[in-house]
Write a protein that holds these residues in place. Structure first.
Motif, PDB file in Angstrom:
ATOM      1  N   GLU A 294       0.835  -1.200   0.000  1.00  0.00           N
ATOM      2  CA  GLU A 294       0.000   0.000   0.000  1.00  0.00           C
ATOM      3  C   GLU A 294       0.875   1.257   0.000  1.00  0.00           C
ATOM      4  O   GLU A 294       1.994   1.252   0.520  1.00  0.00           O
ATOM      5  CB  GLU A 294      -0.940   0.012   1.198  1.00  0.00           C
ATOM      6  CG  GLU A 294      -0.229   0.080   2.541  1.00  0.00           C
ATOM      7  CD  GLU A 294      -1.182  -0.004   3.713  1.00  0.00           C
ATOM      8  OE1 GLU A 294      -1.231   0.976   4.485  1.00  0.00           O
ATOM      9  OE2 GLU A 294      -1.854  -1.037   3.835  1.00  0.00           O
ATOM     10  N   THR A 295       0.368   2.310  -0.580  1.00  0.00           N
ATOM     11  CA  THR A 295       1.097   3.569  -0.662  1.00  0.00           C
ATOM     12  C   THR A 295       1.418   4.087   0.737  1.00  0.00           C
ATOM     13  O   THR A 295       0.551   4.138   1.604  1.00  0.00           O
ATOM     14  CB  THR A 295       0.257   4.625  -1.420  1.00  0.00           C
ATOM     15  OG1 THR A 295      -0.088   4.099  -2.687  1.00  0.00           O
ATOM     16  CG2 THR A 295       1.024   5.916  -1.601  1.00  0.00           C
ATOM     17  N   GLY A 296       2.681   4.434   0.939  1.00  0.00           N
ATOM     18  CA  GLY A 296       3.124   4.946   2.234  1.00  0.00           C
ATOM     19  C   GLY A 296       3.530   3.861   3.205  1.00  0.00           C
ATOM     20  O   GLY A 296       4.082   4.155   4.254  1.00  0.00           O
TER      21      GLY A 296
ATOM     22  N   PRO B  71       7.853  -1.046   2.030  1.00  0.00           N
ATOM     23  CA  PRO B  71       7.885  -1.876   0.815  1.00  0.00           C
ATOM     24  C   PRO B  71       8.458  -3.266   1.059  1.00  0.00           C
ATOM     25  O   PRO B  71       9.573  -3.601   0.659  1.00  0.00           O
ATOM     26  CB  PRO B  71       8.769  -1.073  -0.149  1.00  0.00           C
ATOM     27  CG  PRO B  71       9.116   0.189   0.522  1.00  0.00           C
ATOM     28  CD  PRO B  71       8.770   0.074   1.964  1.00  0.00           C
TER      29      PRO B  71
ATOM     30  N   ASP C 120      11.521   3.612  -4.196  1.00  0.00           N
ATOM     31  CA  ASP C 120      10.625   3.426  -3.047  1.00  0.00           C
ATOM     32  C   ASP C 120      10.948   4.423  -1.937  1.00  0.00           C
ATOM     33  O   ASP C 120      10.034   4.992  -1.319  1.00  0.00           O
ATOM     34  CB  ASP C 120      10.738   2.004  -2.490  1.00  0.00           C
ATOM     35  CG  ASP C 120      10.066   0.965  -3.362  1.00  0.00           C
ATOM     36  OD1 ASP C 120       9.267   1.335  -4.248  1.00  0.00           O
ATOM     37  OD2 ASP C 120      10.343  -0.238  -3.157  1.00  0.00           O
TER      38      ASP C 120
ATOM     39  N   LYS D  54       9.655   7.819  -3.008  1.00  0.00           N
ATOM     40  CA  LYS D  54       8.188   7.867  -2.917  1.00  0.00           C
ATOM     41  C   LYS D  54       7.742   8.012  -1.464  1.00  0.00           C
ATOM     42  O   LYS D  54       6.796   8.763  -1.178  1.00  0.00           O
ATOM     43  CB  LYS D  54       7.568   6.608  -3.512  1.00  0.00           C
ATOM     44  CG  LYS D  54       7.556   6.576  -5.016  1.00  0.00           C
ATOM     45  CD  LYS D  54       6.887   5.288  -5.484  1.00  0.00           C
ATOM     46  CE  LYS D  54       6.867   5.173  -6.977  1.00  0.00           C
ATOM     47  NZ  LYS D  54       6.267   3.889  -7.417  1.00  0.00           N
ATOM     48  N   LEU D  55       8.389   7.300  -0.554  1.00  0.00           N
ATOM     49  CA  LEU D  55       8.029   7.406   0.859  1.00  0.00           C
ATOM     50  C   LEU D  55       8.287   8.815   1.387  1.00  0.00           C
ATOM     51  O   LEU D  55       7.446   9.374   2.097  1.00  0.00           O
ATOM     52  CB  LEU D  55       8.800   6.371   1.683  1.00  0.00           C
ATOM     53  CG  LEU D  55       8.326   4.927   1.535  1.00  0.00           C
ATOM     54  CD1 LEU D  55       9.343   3.961   2.129  1.00  0.00           C
ATOM     55  CD2 LEU D  55       6.960   4.749   2.195  1.00  0.00           C
TER      56      LEU D  55
ATOM     57  N   SER E 288       5.745  11.274  -0.136  1.00  0.00           N
ATOM     58  CA  SER E 288       4.365  11.116   0.343  1.00  0.00           C
ATOM     59  C   SER E 288       4.225  11.415   1.834  1.00  0.00           C
ATOM     60  O   SER E 288       3.187  11.126   2.434  1.00  0.00           O
ATOM     61  CB  SER E 288       3.852   9.712   0.031  1.00  0.00           C
ATOM     62  OG  SER E 288       4.563   8.745   0.776  1.00  0.00           O
TER      63      SER E 288
END
Length: 158
Positions: free
Chosen positions: A57-59, A62, A114, A117-118, A121
């Motif tokens: 899931e996003t956030g 990973p 990843d 992105k973390l 976000s």
């Protein structure tokens, strides 16, 4: 008037030179590149399959990429001991499996994406934990795999 050519074959003192054979692309780097490419396609496909089977899931942390990298590093450790200490492998085994399959399977580029992105976000703590955990776990996996494999090899040789 002509100049004598000492390299002529009809002269008794002349050295016979072999005719150079045309080089084939399969002698040299072409087979290595082909094996790395084939192995890379297999490894990347396996990684893609893992990401599809276990989406994150996003956030969130990973986990799929984390475990792919840790498992891939452990397999690299075992593989390198086997092909250097145990088995006289064909010259294309290392490029195919080590560089290709395992290089395509492990994914430190996705690891970096990843983390970005973390952070983007709003989860910099998770990104930092992921950065450190992956690095430590991957290095530990290689070391443990090499150490354990060498111990097994030594016991089997007794």
């Amino acid at each position: 008037m002509t100049v004598p050519h000492p390299e002529r074959v009809d002269s008794p003192d002349a050295a016979v030179r072999p005719t150079p054979r045309p080089t084939s692309p399969w002698h040299g780097q072409a087979p290595v590149v082909a094996m790395v490419s084939l192995g890379g396609a297999i490894g990347a496909t396996a990684r893609y399959g893992a990401a599809r089977l276990w989406p994150v899931e996003t956030g969130g942390f990973p986990w799929t990429t984390f475990w792919v990298n840790v498992i891939g590093c452990a397999v690299i450790g075992v593989f390198m001991v086997v092909i250097t200490d145990v088995w006289a492998a064909h010259r294309l085994v290392r490029p195919f499996f080590g560089t290709g399959v395992l290089g395509g399977f492990t994914t430190f580029s996705t690891y970096a994406v990843d983390i970005q992105k973390l952070v983007d976000s709003g989860h910099p703590g998770t990104g930092l934990a992921y950065l450190v955990a992956t690095l430590c776990a991957a290095l530990a996996a290689v070391w443990l795999a090499v150490t354990a494999t060498r111990r097994v090899v030594v016991r089997r040789q007794r």
